[in-house]
Design a protein around this motif. Sequence first.
Motif, PDB file in Angstrom:
ATOM      1  N   PHE A 101      56.329   3.100  16.260  1.00 47.54           N
ATOM      2  CA  PHE A 101      57.320   2.458  16.477  1.00 47.54           C
ATOM      3  C   PHE A 101      58.172   1.963  15.286  1.00 47.54           C
ATOM      4  O   PHE A 101      59.339   1.913  15.064  1.00 47.54           O
ATOM      5  N   ALA A 102      57.261   1.854  14.108  1.00 48.73           N
ATOM      6  CA  ALA A 102      58.054   1.440  12.862  1.00 48.73           C
ATOM      7  C   ALA A 102      58.721   2.813  12.533  1.00 48.73           C
ATOM      8  O   ALA A 102      59.914   2.548  11.985  1.00 48.73           O
ATOM      9  N   ILE A 103      57.991   4.121  12.852  1.00 45.17           N
ATOM     10  CA  ILE A 103      58.968   5.186  12.318  1.00 45.17           C
ATOM     11  C   ILE A 103      60.114   5.244  12.929  1.00 45.17           C
ATOM     12  O   ILE A 103      61.244   5.495  12.626  1.00 45.17           O
ATOM     13  N   ALA A 104      60.107   5.060  14.458  1.00 43.65           N
ATOM     14  CA  ALA A 104      61.233   5.100  15.176  1.00 43.65           C
ATOM     15  C   ALA A 104      62.365   4.204  14.700  1.00 43.65           C
ATOM     16  O   ALA A 104      63.602   4.657  14.747  1.00 43.65           O
TER      17      ALA A 104
ATOM     18  N   ALA B  35      69.654   6.766  11.067  1.00 46.09           N
ATOM     19  CA  ALA B  35      70.900   7.212  11.727  1.00 46.09           C
ATOM     20  C   ALA B  35      71.864   6.496  11.927  1.00 46.09           C
ATOM     21  O   ALA B  35      73.120   6.733  11.595  1.00 46.09           O
ATOM     22  N   PHE B  36      71.998   5.021  12.094  1.00 47.98           N
ATOM     23  CA  PHE B  36      72.971   4.000  12.465  1.00 47.98           C
ATOM     24  C   PHE B  36      73.696   4.030  10.961  1.00 47.98           C
ATOM     25  O   PHE B  36      75.061   3.890  10.986  1.00 47.98           O
ATOM     26  N   TYR B  37      73.027   3.998   9.927  1.00 48.17           N
ATOM     27  CA  TYR B  37      73.597   3.649   8.412  1.00 48.17           C
ATOM     28  C   TYR B  37      74.531   4.908   8.267  1.00 48.17           C
ATOM     29  O   TYR B  37      75.475   4.844   7.823  1.00 48.17           O
ATOM     30  N   PHE B  38      73.967   6.296   8.488  1.00 50.14           N
ATOM     31  CA  PHE B  38      74.661   7.394   8.198  1.00 50.14           C
ATOM     32  C   PHE B  38      75.889   7.553   9.072  1.00 50.14           C
ATOM     33  O   PHE B  38      77.053   7.916   8.836  1.00 50.14           O
TER      34      PHE B  38
ATOM     35  N   ILE C 229      65.872  -3.428  22.154  1.00 51.53           N
ATOM     36  CA  ILE C 229      65.443  -2.951  23.168  1.00 51.53           C
ATOM     37  C   ILE C 229      64.181  -2.212  22.752  1.00 51.53           C
ATOM     38  O   ILE C 229      63.083  -2.289  23.435  1.00 51.53           O
ATOM     39  N   MET C 230      64.005  -1.658  21.417  1.00 52.64           N
ATOM     40  CA  MET C 230      62.646  -1.014  20.909  1.00 52.64           C
ATOM     41  C   MET C 230      61.706  -1.932  20.781  1.00 52.64           C
ATOM     42  O   MET C 230      60.736  -1.755  21.343  1.00 52.64           O
ATOM     43  N   LEU C 231      62.034  -3.148  20.197  1.00 52.25           N
ATOM     44  CA  LEU C 231      61.272  -4.244  20.087  1.00 52.25           C
ATOM     45  C   LEU C 231      60.568  -4.633  21.586  1.00 52.25           C
ATOM     46  O   LEU C 231      59.289  -5.092  21.500  1.00 52.25           O
ATOM     47  N   LEU C 232      61.473  -4.796  22.390  1.00 53.17           N
ATOM     48  CA  LEU C 232      61.173  -5.192  23.709  1.00 53.17           C
ATOM     49  C   LEU C 232      60.186  -4.266  24.292  1.00 53.17           C
ATOM     50  O   LEU C 232      58.994  -4.678  24.913  1.00 53.17           O
TER      51      LEU C 232
END
Length: 408
Positions: A18-21, A28-31, A151-154
């Motif tokens: 999850f840390a890698i994701a 991805a959002f930054y770029f 959502i990922m943290l959830l």
Amino acid sequence: MRQPLRRVSIFVFITAIFAIAFLAAGTAFYFYSVNDRFRHNQMVVQRNILFAQNILLRIERGETAEEIAETSRKYRMKWILDKEEGKALLMGSKLLGRQPTPSGFIDMLKKGDHIYVLINARGKLILFEDLKFKPYDPLVVWVYFGATAFIMLLIFWAIWFKLRPLKYLQRCIRKFGEGELEIHCKIDGSDEIAQVSQAIDEAIGRIRLLISSRNLFIRNIMHELKTPLTKGLLTVQMLPDCKQKERLERIFMRLDSTISEFGTIEQLSSGQFPLNLRPIVMQDLVDQAIDLAMVEKEKGTYDIQPARIEGNFKLLSIALKNLIDNAIKYSPDKTFHLVADRRAIVVESVGEKLPHPLSYYIQPYTQGNNAISGLGLGLYIVDMIAKVHGFTFEYDYDKGKNRFIIRF
């Protein structure tokens, strides 16, 4: 040689995934934000260039100032007619780009949050302010990123919460392995982890019942053996002194010692024997082992250093007794040599090299082809006693001699 894979906790593994994701999503959002900003700027440049080219075309056609002003209003561009105002606006502005034209050039300039278009038409400067321009706002992109991260943290929390009973199950199994037989591992629920925990709890219950039955059986059989043994020993002591009486007494005493030894080993294997460690003088340990083996001291030669070790006197004397027993039984000359110091105890005897590695002989009830007597438990007992002390049990063959070593 291929190295074994290192065991990684499933919780550490999931956290790493999850840390890698999360890092990948953030990157991805930054770029995407950088690319989106670039597209926004390109659209502004293209729109302003089209406007400037349109104005130049109308100037070349000789259209009036009112027509040019109407065109600028359609494009939402403010025509700066006051030269002094234009100079003040352009002072300190940043040149974003310049495009040459047949009649001059088109400059795009930025000052604060304002964009200006400066048109040079055959030496005549015309300045417009882009009223439609809005600075790029990455808020929408980062709102989407925040929603994705949430959502990922959830999902991560849901998986962690679902797998959390595994830690309880792991602690439960570890405690059971350490000898805590009354533990219960059942987890309420209907998922697969709960079903596994219920199966493990049932298995622990059956193992607990089997251990209780075995302990009861061993206690009963030892009691039943002790009773006739005691009676036999008392009967022998009533006989007149003779060589046969002395031999029978030794046999009964050996049987009594063997039964007591089996009881000790049973407690040790079930984890119920208290391992009380104390300093042991090496000479005392050797003397006790010879007494337990019931052999003449002259059967062996000794090289004993005045050393002390930490251990359980009873268990180590049983282990050393078994090594002496084996040395006498399987040696052609029925003798042994014993070396003891603060590093190890070595029992040597003349004989052929063992055809199998030591790991074969430390299994219970294992004997070589030339076994003389016994149940094949001797080396198994020695190895078990060495392990509970944190010692190592080794075998070596050198110059026609079998060497069994308990290394501290």
